[in-house]
Design an enzyme around this catalytic site. Structure first.
Site, PDB file in Angstrom:
ATOM      1  N   ASP A  13      42.282  47.304  38.287  1.00 47.60           N
ATOM      2  CA  ASP A  13      42.414  48.433  39.216  1.00 47.60           C
ATOM      3  C   ASP A  13      41.263  48.531  40.211  1.00 47.60           C
ATOM      4  O   ASP A  13      40.881  49.627  40.632  1.00 47.60           O
ATOM      5  CB  ASP A  13      42.552  49.761  38.442  1.00 47.60           C
ATOM      6  N   GLU A  14      40.713  47.410  40.594  1.00 47.12           N
ATOM      7  CA  GLU A  14      39.582  47.398  41.529  1.00 47.12           C
ATOM      8  C   GLU A  14      40.031  47.578  42.974  1.00 47.12           C
ATOM      9  O   GLU A  14      39.207  47.662  43.877  1.00 47.12           O
ATOM     10  CB  GLU A  14      38.816  46.061  41.417  1.00 47.12           C
ATOM     11  N   LYS A  16      42.674  45.393  44.121  1.00 49.78           N
ATOM     12  CA  LYS A  16      43.073  44.028  44.504  1.00 49.78           C
ATOM     13  C   LYS A  16      44.260  44.080  45.460  1.00 49.78           C
ATOM     14  O   LYS A  16      44.316  43.323  46.425  1.00 49.78           O
ATOM     15  CB  LYS A  16      43.463  43.216  43.247  1.00 49.78           C
ATOM     16  N   GLY A  40      49.482  47.009  38.207  1.00 51.10           N
ATOM     17  CA  GLY A  40      49.942  48.028  39.142  1.00 51.10           C
ATOM     18  C   GLY A  40      49.063  47.930  40.371  1.00 51.10           C
ATOM     19  O   GLY A  40      47.868  48.214  40.302  1.00 51.10           O
ATOM     20  N   HIS A  41      49.616  47.444  41.472  1.00 54.78           N
ATOM     21  CA  HIS A  41      48.838  47.216  42.689  1.00 54.78           C
ATOM     22  C   HIS A  41      49.309  48.173  43.782  1.00 54.78           C
ATOM     23  O   HIS A  41      50.494  48.222  44.093  1.00 54.78           O
ATOM     24  CB  HIS A  41      48.981  45.761  43.145  1.00 54.78           C
ATOM     25  N   ARG A 143      56.202  28.542  21.293  1.00 52.26           N
ATOM     26  CA  ARG A 143      57.219  27.625  21.826  1.00 52.26           C
ATOM     27  C   ARG A 143      58.651  28.036  21.475  1.00 52.26           C
ATOM     28  O   ARG A 143      59.493  27.206  21.157  1.00 52.26           O
ATOM     29  CB  ARG A 143      56.927  26.178  21.399  1.00 52.26           C
ATOM     30  N   GLN A 224      45.264  42.001  36.676  1.00 52.44           N
ATOM     31  CA  GLN A 224      44.271  42.300  35.644  1.00 52.44           C
ATOM     32  C   GLN A 224      42.880  41.902  36.155  1.00 52.44           C
ATOM     33  O   GLN A 224      42.661  41.934  37.349  1.00 52.44           O
ATOM     34  CB  GLN A 224      44.604  41.630  34.296  1.00 52.44           C
ATOM     35  N   THR A 301      50.746  53.206  34.025  1.00 51.23           N
ATOM     36  CA  THR A 301      51.058  54.112  32.908  1.00 51.23           C
ATOM     37  C   THR A 301      50.679  55.563  33.189  1.00 51.23           C
ATOM     38  O   THR A 301      51.005  56.441  32.396  1.00 51.23           O
ATOM     39  CB  THR A 301      50.326  53.652  31.624  1.00 51.23           C
ATOM     40  N   GLY A 302      49.962  55.812  34.286  1.00 53.10           N
ATOM     41  CA  GLY A 302      49.551  57.174  34.618  1.00 53.10           C
ATOM     42  C   GLY A 302      48.415  57.707  33.755  1.00 53.10           C
ATOM     43  O   GLY A 302      48.003  58.855  33.893  1.00 53.10           O
ATOM     44  N   PRO A 304      44.750  58.629  32.412  1.00 51.53           N
ATOM     45  CA  PRO A 304      43.476  58.823  33.114  1.00 51.53           C
ATOM     46  C   PRO A 304      42.587  57.608  32.862  1.00 51.53           C
ATOM     47  O   PRO A 304      42.536  57.095  31.748  1.00 51.53           O
ATOM     48  CB  PRO A 304      42.863  60.063  32.443  1.00 51.53           C
ATOM     49  N   LYS A 331      36.077  51.538  47.281  1.00 52.30           N
ATOM     50  CA  LYS A 331      35.856  52.931  46.868  1.00 52.30           C
ATOM     51  C   LYS A 331      34.412  53.399  46.953  1.00 52.30           C
ATOM     52  O   LYS A 331      33.984  54.253  46.180  1.00 52.30           O
ATOM     53  CB  LYS A 331      36.433  53.152  45.469  1.00 52.30           C
ATOM     54  N   VAL A 415      36.380  51.804  52.233  1.00 50.91           N
ATOM     55  CA  VAL A 415      35.927  53.182  52.443  1.00 50.91           C
ATOM     56  C   VAL A 415      37.103  54.169  52.404  1.00 50.91           C
ATOM     57  O   VAL A 415      36.983  55.315  52.833  1.00 50.91           O
ATOM     58  CB  VAL A 415      35.119  53.323  53.765  1.00 50.91           C
TER      59      VAL A 415
HETATM   60  P1  GDP Z   1      44.634  46.983  41.678  1.00 48.08           P
HETATM   61  O1  GDP Z   1      45.357  47.025  40.381  1.00 48.08           O
HETATM   62  O2  GDP Z   1      43.362  46.222  41.598  1.00 48.08           O
HETATM   63  O3  GDP Z   1      45.496  46.515  42.822  1.00 48.08           O
HETATM   64  O4  GDP Z   1      44.224  48.497  42.006  1.00 48.08           O
HETATM   65  P2  GDP Z   1      45.135  49.811  41.854  1.00 48.08           P
HETATM   66  O5  GDP Z   1      46.071  49.880  42.986  1.00 48.08           O
HETATM   67  O6  GDP Z   1      45.703  49.914  40.477  1.00 48.08           O
HETATM   68  O7  GDP Z   1      44.038  50.942  41.923  1.00 48.08           O
HETATM   69  C1  GDP Z   1      43.182  51.091  43.029  1.00 48.08           C
HETATM   70  C2  GDP Z   1      43.358  52.492  43.617  1.00 48.08           C
HETATM   71  O8  GDP Z   1      42.317  52.734  44.524  1.00 48.08           O
HETATM   72  C3  GDP Z   1      44.641  52.669  44.397  1.00 48.08           C
HETATM   73  O9  GDP Z   1      45.057  53.995  44.285  1.00 48.08           O
HETATM   74  C4  GDP Z   1      44.217  52.341  45.833  1.00 48.08           C
HETATM   75  O10 GDP Z   1      45.039  52.959  46.808  1.00 48.08           O
HETATM   76  C5  GDP Z   1      42.835  52.951  45.845  1.00 48.08           C
HETATM   77  N1  GDP Z   1      41.852  52.296  46.745  1.00 48.08           N
HETATM   78  C6  GDP Z   1      41.668  50.975  46.994  1.00 48.08           C
HETATM   79  N2  GDP Z   1      40.591  50.788  47.767  1.00 48.08           N
HETATM   80  C7  GDP Z   1      40.067  52.017  48.020  1.00 48.08           C
HETATM   81  C8  GDP Z   1      38.922  52.480  48.742  1.00 48.08           C
HETATM   82  O11 GDP Z   1      38.138  51.718  49.302  1.00 48.08           O
HETATM   83  N3  GDP Z   1      38.716  53.841  48.749  1.00 48.08           N
HETATM   84  C9  GDP Z   1      39.545  54.715  48.106  1.00 48.08           C
HETATM   85  N4  GDP Z   1      39.265  56.011  48.151  1.00 48.08           N
HETATM   86  N5  GDP Z   1      40.624  54.296  47.431  1.00 48.08           N
HETATM   87  C10 GDP Z   1      40.880  52.974  47.372  1.00 48.08           C
HETATM   88  P1  IMO Z   2      45.888  45.538  37.413  1.00 50.46           P
HETATM   89  O1  IMO Z   2      46.473  44.238  37.903  1.00 50.46           O
HETATM   90  C1  IMO Z   2      43.981  47.823  34.251  1.00 50.46           C
HETATM   91  C2  IMO Z   2      44.842  46.654  30.117  1.00 50.46           C
HETATM   92  C3  IMO Z   2      45.599  47.684  29.291  1.00 50.46           C
HETATM   93  C4  IMO Z   2      45.003  47.386  27.919  1.00 50.46           C
HETATM   94  C5  IMO Z   2      44.875  45.859  27.936  1.00 50.46           C
HETATM   95  C6  IMO Z   2      46.015  45.120  27.275  1.00 50.46           C
HETATM   96  O2  IMO Z   2      46.587  46.745  37.933  1.00 50.46           O
HETATM   97  O3  IMO Z   2      44.419  45.565  37.588  1.00 50.46           O
HETATM   98  P2  IMO Z   2      48.517  44.624  28.030  1.00 50.46           P
HETATM   99  O4  IMO Z   2      49.644  45.559  28.330  1.00 50.46           O
HETATM  100  O5  IMO Z   2      48.153  43.727  29.154  1.00 50.46           O
HETATM  101  O6  IMO Z   2      48.719  43.870  26.746  1.00 50.46           O
HETATM  102  O7  IMO Z   2      47.253  45.609  27.764  1.00 50.46           O
HETATM  103  O8  IMO Z   2      44.792  45.492  29.300  1.00 50.46           O
HETATM  104  N1  IMO Z   2      45.494  46.280  31.388  1.00 50.46           N
HETATM  105  C7  IMO Z   2      45.102  46.717  32.587  1.00 50.46           C
HETATM  106  N2  IMO Z   2      44.147  47.612  32.928  1.00 50.46           N
HETATM  107  N3  IMO Z   2      44.668  47.187  35.215  1.00 50.46           N
HETATM  108  C8  IMO Z   2      45.612  46.272  34.893  1.00 50.46           C
HETATM  109  O9  IMO Z   2      46.237  45.530  35.830  1.00 50.46           O
HETATM  110  C9  IMO Z   2      45.899  46.027  33.533  1.00 50.46           C
HETATM  111  N4  IMO Z   2      46.752  45.225  32.878  1.00 50.46           N
HETATM  112  C10 IMO Z   2      46.482  45.377  31.577  1.00 50.46           C
HETATM  113  O10 IMO Z   2      45.320  48.994  29.710  1.00 50.46           O
HETATM  114  O11 IMO Z   2      43.712  47.917  27.837  1.00 50.46           O
HETATM  115 MG    MG Z   3      46.151  48.398  39.038  1.00 50.83          MG
END
Ligand code: GDP
Ligand code: IMO
Ligand code: MG
Length: 425
Positions: A13-14, A16, A40-41, A143, A224, A301-302, A304, A331, A415
């Protein structure tokens, strides 16, 4: 022929999705190589929010070829749901989205077994996304998995579902006391999915190779992240694939010499969903503030997200194991309004020694205490900054020190969530 890999450097969730979406505007091909709909991207374009789980973030560009490689595990029901929701928003996928026939299919018993085995672990559960990811990869390595090729061939599919399904039903009922699946109903349901997916099937290894040889710009979209890697993450609190840059080659079927650039994505702080160690976790008001301001709730998954300070030990580990050329830090805007910022530079072990390297085992990490460096915070709204020079001095100092500590150049700074809210250096 630039071939860029984008990988997560923390626990996922960085941002990406956002980075891929920005870079995809210059790419001809975007490829996913591992993981499944546990990802979840999020992509935000002019206030329009897209949440993608299986489909590469390049799909928003109509001329970009989006590929899903052999290393991905594909839940056909969710995949079709994603195709349909994109179609409802006017985005056509047919013709520019292809899935490798070798990709393994997430079957309903994988999802059931993910839930049952997590419940069986009691308090020692991993906190998976319960999307059946681990059990699908287990069958792949055992397998006995079902692949996309099988899904689109009804006779093969029926035979495989009967054989594997019988064993899965036995495990579900006799080991876990769960309810068995009606295999005829599964055959009927998955045969229909196969019909829908047939036009999307193509050899992604061949398509990627040909794109590379014809000088196309290729982007590999990581899902991930490094600390969730099955070998180099916080095992056993990890996922079941290789989110590392090296995973791209096996997950796509291309040689390492095709790769020209590797970009790591990090947040300006750290988050984690699911269980497992998190040395810089903030269990206080500051942690809550970061969660609320940053909207840190899981895309899939929503749940926190747990929040904490930037940990240079884990990102340094990611710089090494991925061979990163540069970093995108997202961020930074979320940190506005905090009086003091902290970066963890090293861990102090129980015996008093200090290490700059992430320990290979959780037992070794136990008792390690983060060593922090403190920085003066900033109060300015930085969401409109588009050059490094426009950032407040304290932001510049924070980024410069972060670069020094992890040993990698920061080439992009986020940003805000929108595609346009980025500083490129
Ligand atoms: P991913 O799984 O690495 O693609 O990241 P996620 O989409 O799950 O989570 C990143 C969250 O941060 C999303 O809600 C993006 O819209 C948000 N986001 C990404 N870059 C920035 C940023 O530079 N600033 C802010 N405020 N939000 C960001
Ligand atoms: P993105 O691509 C954050 C975490 C789960 C759990 C562990 C194992 O959005 O960054 P799994 O269902 O893969 O067997 O769960 O990995 N996890 C993630 N956490 N972002 C993800 O993907 C994740 N995909 C799996 O929360 O801790
Ligand atoms: Mg994500």
């Amino acid at each position: 022929m630039p071939a860029n890999i984008v990988v997560g450097t923390q626990w996922g969730d960085e941002g990406k999705g956002k980075v891929i979406d920005i870079l995809a505007s210059r790419a001809d091909v975007v490829v996913r190589s591992q993981g499944g709909n546990n990802a979840g991207h999020t992509v935000v374009n002019n206030g329009e929010v897209y949440k993608l789980h299986l489909i590469p973030s390049g799909i928003l560009y109509p001329n970009t070829l989006c590929l899903i490689g052999a290393g991905v595990v594909l839940d056909p029901k969710d995949f079709i749901g994603e195709l349909d929701s994109l179609a409802e928003r006017g985005l056509e996928t047919l013709g520019h989205l292809k899935v490798d026939p070798r990709a393994h299919i997430v079957m309903p018993w994988h999802i059931a077994l993910d839930g049952l085995s997590e419940a069986f672990r009691g308090g020692k559960d991993i906190g998976t996304t319960k999307r059946g990811i681990g059990p699908t990869y287990m069958d792949k390595y055992e397998r006995c998995g079902i692949r996309l090729f099988d899904l689109v061939h009804p006779e093969i599919l029926a035979e495989k579902i009967q054989t594997t399904g019988k064993l899965k039903n036995k495990i579900i009922t006799e080991v876990y006391g769960g309810d068995p699946f009606d295999l005829d109903a599964v055959i009927a349901e998955y045969t229909e999915y196969g019909k829908r997916l047939l036009p999307y099937m193509d050899d992604v290894s061949v398509l990627t190779f040909e794109a590379s040889k014809s000088g196309k710009n290729i982007m590999f979209e990581g899902a991930q992240a490094t600390l969730l890697d099955i070998d180099f993450g916080t095992y056993p609190y990890v996922t079941s694939s290789h989110p590392l840059s090296a995973g791209v080659c096996v997950g796509t079927g291309i040689g390492p010499k095709e790769i020209t650039n590797i970009i790591g994505v990090a947040k300006a702080y750290t988050t984690r969903v699911g269980k497992g160690p998190f040395p810089t976790e903030l269990d206080d008001e500051t942690g809550d503030k970061i969660r609320n301001v940053g909207g840190e709730f899981g895309t899939t998954t929503g749940r926190p997200r747990r929040t904490g300070w930037f940990d240079a030990v884990i990102v340094r580990h990611s710089v090494r194991v991925n061979g990163l050329d540069s970093l995108a830090i997202n961020k930074l805007d979320t940190l506005s309004g905090l009086d003091t910022l902290k970066i963890c530079t090293a861990y102090k072990k129980p015996d008093g020694t200090v290490t700059e390297h992430f320990p290979p085992a959780l037992e070794e990490l136990d008792g390690c205490v983060p060593v922090y460096e403190e920085f003066e915070g900033f109060n300015e709204d930085i969401s409109q900054c588009r050059t490094f020079g426009e950032l407040p001095e304290n932001c510049k100092k924070y980024i410069a020190r972060l670069e020094e500590l992890v040993g990698c150049h920061v080439s992009m700074i986020g940003v805000g969530p929108d595609r346009s809210q980025v500083i490129e250096r």
